[in-house]
Design a protein around this motif. Structure first.
Motif, PDB file in Angstrom:
ATOM      1  N   ARG A 156     -17.105   5.984 -13.438  1.00  0.00           N
ATOM      2  CA  ARG A 156     -17.739   6.331 -12.173  1.00  0.00           C
ATOM      3  C   ARG A 156     -17.481   7.803 -11.841  1.00  0.00           C
ATOM      4  NH1 ARG A 156     -19.645   2.815  -8.400  1.00  0.00           N
ATOM      5  NH2 ARG A 156     -20.356   4.826  -7.590  1.00  0.00           N
ATOM      6  N   GLN A 157     -18.518   8.490 -11.414  1.00  0.00           N
ATOM      7  CA  GLN A 157     -18.382   9.868 -10.971  1.00  0.00           C
ATOM      8  C   GLN A 157     -17.739   9.894  -9.586  1.00  0.00           C
ATOM      9  OE1 GLN A 157     -19.056  13.042 -12.066  1.00  0.00           O
ATOM     10  NE2 GLN A 157     -19.376  12.244 -14.143  1.00  0.00           N
ATOM     11  N   ILE A 158     -16.639  10.632  -9.459  1.00  0.00           N
ATOM     12  CA  ILE A 158     -15.900  10.691  -8.196  1.00  0.00           C
ATOM     13  C   ILE A 158     -16.785  11.191  -7.061  1.00  0.00           C
ATOM     14  CG2 ILE A 158     -13.984  11.858  -7.031  1.00  0.00           C
ATOM     15  CD1 ILE A 158     -12.531  11.788  -9.763  1.00  0.00           C
ATOM     16  N   SER A 159     -17.648  12.138  -7.357  1.00  0.00           N
ATOM     17  CA  SER A 159     -18.498  12.724  -6.313  1.00  0.00           C
ATOM     18  C   SER A 159     -19.526  11.737  -5.765  1.00  0.00           C
ATOM     19  CB  SER A 159     -19.231  13.945  -6.869  1.00  0.00           C
ATOM     20  OG  SER A 159     -20.049  13.575  -7.973  1.00  0.00           O
ATOM     21  N   ALA A 160     -19.773  10.636  -6.488  1.00  0.00           N
ATOM     22  CA  ALA A 160     -20.789   9.676  -6.063  1.00  0.00           C
ATOM     23  C   ALA A 160     -20.209   8.427  -5.412  1.00  0.00           C
ATOM     24  CB  ALA A 160     -21.654   9.272  -7.254  1.00  0.00           C
ATOM     25  N   ILE A 161     -18.882   8.303  -5.364  1.00  0.00           N
ATOM     26  CA  ILE A 161     -18.252   7.088  -4.847  1.00  0.00           C
ATOM     27  C   ILE A 161     -18.300   7.079  -3.318  1.00  0.00           C
ATOM     28  CG2 ILE A 161     -16.089   5.800  -4.698  1.00  0.00           C
ATOM     29  CD1 ILE A 161     -15.395   6.891  -7.467  1.00  0.00           C
ATOM     30  N   LYS A 162     -18.729   5.968  -2.757  1.00  0.00           N
ATOM     31  CA  LYS A 162     -18.784   5.776  -1.312  1.00  0.00           C
ATOM     32  C   LYS A 162     -17.768   4.710  -0.896  1.00  0.00           C
ATOM     33  CE  LYS A 162     -22.504   8.416  -1.246  1.00  0.00           C
ATOM     34  NZ  LYS A 162     -22.443   9.814  -0.752  1.00  0.00           N
ATOM     35  N   ILE A 163     -17.517   4.617   0.394  1.00  0.00           N
ATOM     36  CA  ILE A 163     -16.575   3.619   0.892  1.00  0.00           C
ATOM     37  C   ILE A 163     -17.045   2.207   0.559  1.00  0.00           C
ATOM     38  CG2 ILE A 163     -17.633   3.597   3.182  1.00  0.00           C
ATOM     39  CD1 ILE A 163     -13.931   2.935   2.215  1.00  0.00           C
ATOM     40  N   GLY A 164     -18.368   2.005   0.534  1.00  0.00           N
ATOM     41  CA  GLY A 164     -18.885   0.685   0.177  1.00  0.00           C
ATOM     42  C   GLY A 164     -18.533   0.296  -1.247  1.00  0.00           C
ATOM     43  N   ASP A 165     -18.506   1.276  -2.157  1.00  0.00           N
ATOM     44  CA  ASP A 165     -18.098   0.998  -3.536  1.00  0.00           C
ATOM     45  C   ASP A 165     -16.652   0.531  -3.579  1.00  0.00           C
ATOM     46  OD1 ASP A 165     -20.587   1.886  -4.592  1.00  0.00           O
ATOM     47  OD2 ASP A 165     -19.904   3.959  -4.413  1.00  0.00           O
ATOM     48  N   VAL A 166     -15.795   1.268  -2.883  1.00  0.00           N
ATOM     49  CA  VAL A 166     -14.368   0.944  -2.903  1.00  0.00           C
ATOM     50  C   VAL A 166     -14.116  -0.424  -2.282  1.00  0.00           C
ATOM     51  CG1 VAL A 166     -12.063   1.716  -2.229  1.00  0.00           C
ATOM     52  CG2 VAL A 166     -13.830   3.404  -2.764  1.00  0.00           C
ATOM     53  N   GLN A 167     -14.808  -0.727  -1.184  1.00  0.00           N
ATOM     54  CA  GLN A 167     -14.640  -2.035  -0.549  1.00  0.00           C
ATOM     55  C   GLN A 167     -15.085  -3.147  -1.489  1.00  0.00           C
ATOM     56  OE1 GLN A 167     -13.403  -2.816   2.782  1.00  0.00           O
ATOM     57  NE2 GLN A 167     -13.281  -4.722   1.625  1.00  0.00           N
ATOM     58  N   ARG A 168     -16.164  -2.894  -2.215  1.00  0.00           N
ATOM     59  CA  ARG A 168     -16.658  -3.895  -3.155  1.00  0.00           C
ATOM     60  C   ARG A 168     -15.650  -4.108  -4.292  1.00  0.00           C
ATOM     61  NH1 ARG A 168     -21.132  -1.801  -3.201  1.00  0.00           N
ATOM     62  NH2 ARG A 168     -21.020  -0.538  -5.098  1.00  0.00           N
ATOM     63  N   TRP A 169     -15.065  -3.035  -4.793  1.00  0.00           N
ATOM     64  CA  TRP A 169     -14.066  -3.162  -5.855  1.00  0.00           C
ATOM     65  C   TRP A 169     -12.866  -3.969  -5.371  1.00  0.00           C
ATOM     66  CZ3 TRP A 169     -13.970   2.796  -7.056  1.00  0.00           C
ATOM     67  CH2 TRP A 169     -15.210   3.165  -7.578  1.00  0.00           C
ATOM     68  N   TYR A 170     -12.437  -3.674  -4.130  1.00  0.00           N
ATOM     69  CA  TYR A 170     -11.297  -4.411  -3.554  1.00  0.00           C
ATOM     70  C   TYR A 170     -11.618  -5.898  -3.447  1.00  0.00           C
ATOM     71  CZ  TYR A 170      -7.984  -6.085  -0.055  1.00  0.00           C
ATOM     72  OH  TYR A 170      -7.030  -6.824   0.607  1.00  0.00           O
ATOM     73  N   ASP A 171     -12.793  -6.226  -2.937  1.00  0.00           N
ATOM     74  CA  ASP A 171     -13.177  -7.622  -2.738  1.00  0.00           C
ATOM     75  C   ASP A 171     -13.226  -8.392  -4.051  1.00  0.00           C
ATOM     76  OD1 ASP A 171     -13.389  -7.190  -0.023  1.00  0.00           O
ATOM     77  OD2 ASP A 171     -15.567  -6.880  -0.056  1.00  0.00           O
ATOM     78  N   VAL A 172     -13.724  -7.765  -5.104  1.00  0.00           N
ATOM     79  CA  VAL A 172     -13.808  -8.456  -6.392  1.00  0.00           C
ATOM     80  C   VAL A 172     -12.427  -8.579  -7.034  1.00  0.00           C
ATOM     81  CG1 VAL A 172     -14.755  -8.351  -8.727  1.00  0.00           C
ATOM     82  CG2 VAL A 172     -16.182  -7.764  -6.772  1.00  0.00           C
ATOM     83  N   ALA A 173     -11.607  -7.536  -6.913  1.00  0.00           N
ATOM     84  CA  ALA A 173     -10.283  -7.574  -7.528  1.00  0.00           C
ATOM     85  C   ALA A 173      -9.381  -8.633  -6.904  1.00  0.00           C
ATOM     86  CB  ALA A 173      -9.615  -6.202  -7.411  1.00  0.00           C
ATOM     87  N   LYS A 174      -9.596  -8.944  -5.626  1.00  0.00           N
ATOM     88  CA  LYS A 174      -8.711  -9.910  -4.970  1.00  0.00           C
ATOM     89  C   LYS A 174      -9.138 -11.359  -5.206  1.00  0.00           C
ATOM     90  CE  LYS A 174     -10.799 -10.388  -0.372  1.00  0.00           C
ATOM     91  NZ  LYS A 174     -10.594 -10.269   1.076  1.00  0.00           N
ATOM     92  N   ARG A 175     -10.294 -11.564  -5.850  1.00  0.00           N
ATOM     93  CA  ARG A 175     -10.739 -12.928  -6.088  1.00  0.00           C
ATOM     94  C   ARG A 175      -9.722 -13.712  -6.908  1.00  0.00           C
ATOM     95  NH1 ARG A 175     -16.997 -11.678  -7.833  1.00  0.00           N
ATOM     96  NH2 ARG A 175     -17.759 -11.038  -5.770  1.00  0.00           N
ATOM     97  N   SER A 176      -9.683 -14.988  -6.652  1.00  0.00           N
ATOM     98  CA  SER A 176      -8.746 -15.859  -7.353  1.00  0.00           C
ATOM     99  C   SER A 176      -9.035 -15.850  -8.852  1.00  0.00           C
ATOM    100  CB  SER A 176      -8.853 -17.287  -6.806  1.00  0.00           C
ATOM    101  OG  SER A 176      -8.135 -18.180  -7.617  1.00  0.00           O
ATOM    102  N   ALA A 177      -7.975 -15.965  -9.630  1.00  0.00           N
ATOM    103  CA  ALA A 177      -8.130 -15.996 -11.082  1.00  0.00           C
ATOM    104  C   ALA A 177      -8.676 -17.337 -11.561  1.00  0.00           C
ATOM    105  CB  ALA A 177      -6.793 -15.711 -11.754  1.00  0.00           C
ATOM    106  N   ARG A 178      -8.599 -18.351 -10.715  1.00  0.00           N
ATOM    107  CA  ARG A 178      -9.098 -19.686 -11.087  1.00  0.00           C
ATOM    108  C   ARG A 178      -9.683 -20.354  -9.847  1.00  0.00           C
ATOM    109  NH1 ARG A 178      -3.663 -19.851 -10.359  1.00  0.00           N
ATOM    110  NH2 ARG A 178      -2.837 -21.514  -9.013  1.00  0.00           N
ATOM    111  N   PRO A 179     -10.607 -21.255 -10.032  1.00  0.00           N
ATOM    112  CA  PRO A 179     -11.214 -21.937  -8.876  1.00  0.00           C
ATOM    113  C   PRO A 179     -10.149 -22.620  -8.018  1.00  0.00           C
ATOM    114  CG  PRO A 179     -12.457 -22.391 -10.868  1.00  0.00           C
ATOM    115  CD  PRO A 179     -11.211 -21.681 -11.307  1.00  0.00           C
ATOM    116  N   GLY A 180     -10.194 -22.341  -6.723  1.00  0.00           N
ATOM    117  CA  GLY A 180      -9.239 -22.961  -5.812  1.00  0.00           C
ATOM    118  C   GLY A 180      -7.887 -22.292  -5.760  1.00  0.00           C
ATOM    119  N   GLY A 181      -7.679 -21.268  -6.577  1.00  0.00           N
ATOM    120  CA  GLY A 181      -6.392 -20.580  -6.595  1.00  0.00           C
ATOM    121  C   GLY A 181      -6.268 -19.576  -5.468  1.00  0.00           C
TER     122      GLY A 181
END
Length: 441
Positions: A156-181
């Motif tokens: 990802r180009q640093i100059s093109a990153i928006k707060i929405g990108d970072v929020q989306r990355w955070y939301d996906v990274a925090k997802r459970s590793a397994r269903p119901g976890g």
């Protein structure tokens, strides 16, 4: 983490950790391509919605050799005549980079091209970077998180990153590793924290685009995981010690007793393995394992004749002193040690006849803890919090507890006190006494 970049897109956590998976998944949806283009690696794919897209693909050999990105979506249209030369140029450039990688002619890893990956490499290799001043174990932990960022959003180009990108990355990274976890909030927050640190370094190094993103991240807030509230209590230790002795693990019994009675960190008790410094003199009695030398743990020589331990802590260098005559759990275990073995490291792995390697102490500790009926949520590291909490419950002065735990600030000691009643009981007693005095007036 999910992000669509200038050169590639990640569509799932699986893609984030396994580029080969995405490479194979896209290859499976192959449809015909024009044969007159000079565009090596170009392939057309149809997405789940039925739309045609074009991609450049690295060869399987190059992907296995570590070349990234393995797949690049091209923002052109094959049906547009004016796009043909652009497609050919992009494919030839990417193919040339891939072939250079395979031939060993890699690009300068310290070169900054505006991507997160290049910032990460610069952060790790620049002699002026804070990364180079970290302790070896902190560097290893940092590298693990940096590698996750590199794989997920490195292009990802640093100059093109928006707060929405970072929020989306955070939301996906925090997802459970397994269903119901459980959600992995700690992991997600750690990745964003590391991105902040990268941008902070980029500002110091005057790298383009970093100050803008650093400003965004400085003002952004992301939920952290709740602070740990579990403590090891006396009854846990009293159950663990006999079980460890029964299972032939007196070292684990002694280590746990020392941690709980003195509030010392695990690392200060059992030591750590650090890389052997270049040019260092050979020490006959040193323990060396895979290029790492053991040190900074307790040894029998640290215990004086009057059973006093004095030791500089590994984390802050603060000096801690403890009178083992006031630690009955420890005294009993010390007396069990044969006199001829009372030299060198205090905690020795019985199976390996050397200090515990890396995570072996915690792994073996859990085996004994389960056999002793100690809940899985109680960890060995909770012994320090248990000691501090017990001290506060006993009415000890906070500054005295801070000194015993070798903390530089009382606020740190308070974080280790988990659910202690000492202060609240003292306050309640004073209030009751005050009411009684007013009633008699």
């Amino acid at each position: 983490m999910v992000g669509t970049g200038r050169r590639f897109a990640l569509t799932s956590i699986h893609d984030m950790v396994c580029p080969l998976a995405r490479h194979s998944r896209l290859m499976a949806r192959k449809i015909s391509m024009p044969s007159h283009l000079d565009a090596p690696g170009l392939k057309r794919r149809r997405n789940p919605k039925g739309a045609d897209r074009i991609y450049w693909f690295a060869t399987h050999k190059a992907v296995q050799a570590g070349f990234r990105p393995s797949v690049v979506r091209l923002p052109y249209d094959l049906d547009e005549p004016d796009h043909r030369l652009l497609i050919e140029g992009a494919c030839i450039r990417l193919q040339t980079e891939m072939l250079a990688h395979l031939s060993g002619q890699r690009r300068d890893k310290a070169a900054f091209d505006g991507t997160i990956l290049s910032l990460s490499r610069r952060y790790q290799t620049d002699p002026a970077s804070p990364y180079r001043r970290l302790k070896h174990n902190s560097q290893r932990a940092d590298f693990y998180v940096l590698r996750q960022l590199d794989r997920a959003v490195g292009n990802r180009q640093i100059s093109a990153i928006k707060i929405g990108d970072v929020q989306r990355w955070y939301d996906v990274a925090k997802r459970s590793a397994r269903p119901g976890g459980p959600e992995r909030v700690r992991k997600a927050w750690g990745l964003i924290k590391k991105l902040r640190e990268l941008c902070s370094y980029g500002v110091m190094a005057e790298l383009p685009g970093c100050e803008r993103l650093h400003t965004i991240l400085r003002h952004a807030r992301f939920p952290q995981s709740a602070r740990r509230r579990v403590v090891m209590e006396l009854h846990h230790v009293e159950a663990f010690i006999p079980q460890a002795i029964k299972m032939g693990r007196p070292s684990l019994a002694l280590g746990t007793a020392l941690q709980f009675e003195t509030a010392m960190r695990q690392k200060d008790v059992i030591g750590e393995w650090a890389p052997v410094p270049e040019g260092s003199a050979f020490v006959p009695d040193a323990f060396v394992l895979n290029g790492r030398e053991w040190g900074r743990g307790l040894s029998w020589e640290d215990i004086s004749a009057d059973l006093i331990i004095r030791k500089a802590t590994t984390k802050t260098g603060a000096f801690a002193a403890h009178d083992l005559k006031l630690c009955p759990l420890v005294l009993d275990l010390l007396e069990r040690a044969p006199v001829e073995q009372r030299h060198g490291p205090l905690i020795i792995d019985e199976n390996a006849a050397r200090p515990y390697a890396e995570s072996a102490y915690g792994r073996e500790w859990r085996i004994v803890a389960r056999a002793a009926g100690i809940p899985n949520e109680v960890w060995n590291m909770d012994a320090r919090a248990g000691a501090i909490t017990e001290a506060e419950n006993a009415g000890a002065d906070l500054d005295h507890i801070r000194s015993a735990a070798a903390h530089s600030q009382a606020s740190t000691t308070q974080r280790y006190s988990r659910g202690a009643l000492g202060k609240s009981q003292k306050v309640a007693e004073l209030r009751l006494a005050h009411r009684a005095a007013r009633g008699k007036a």
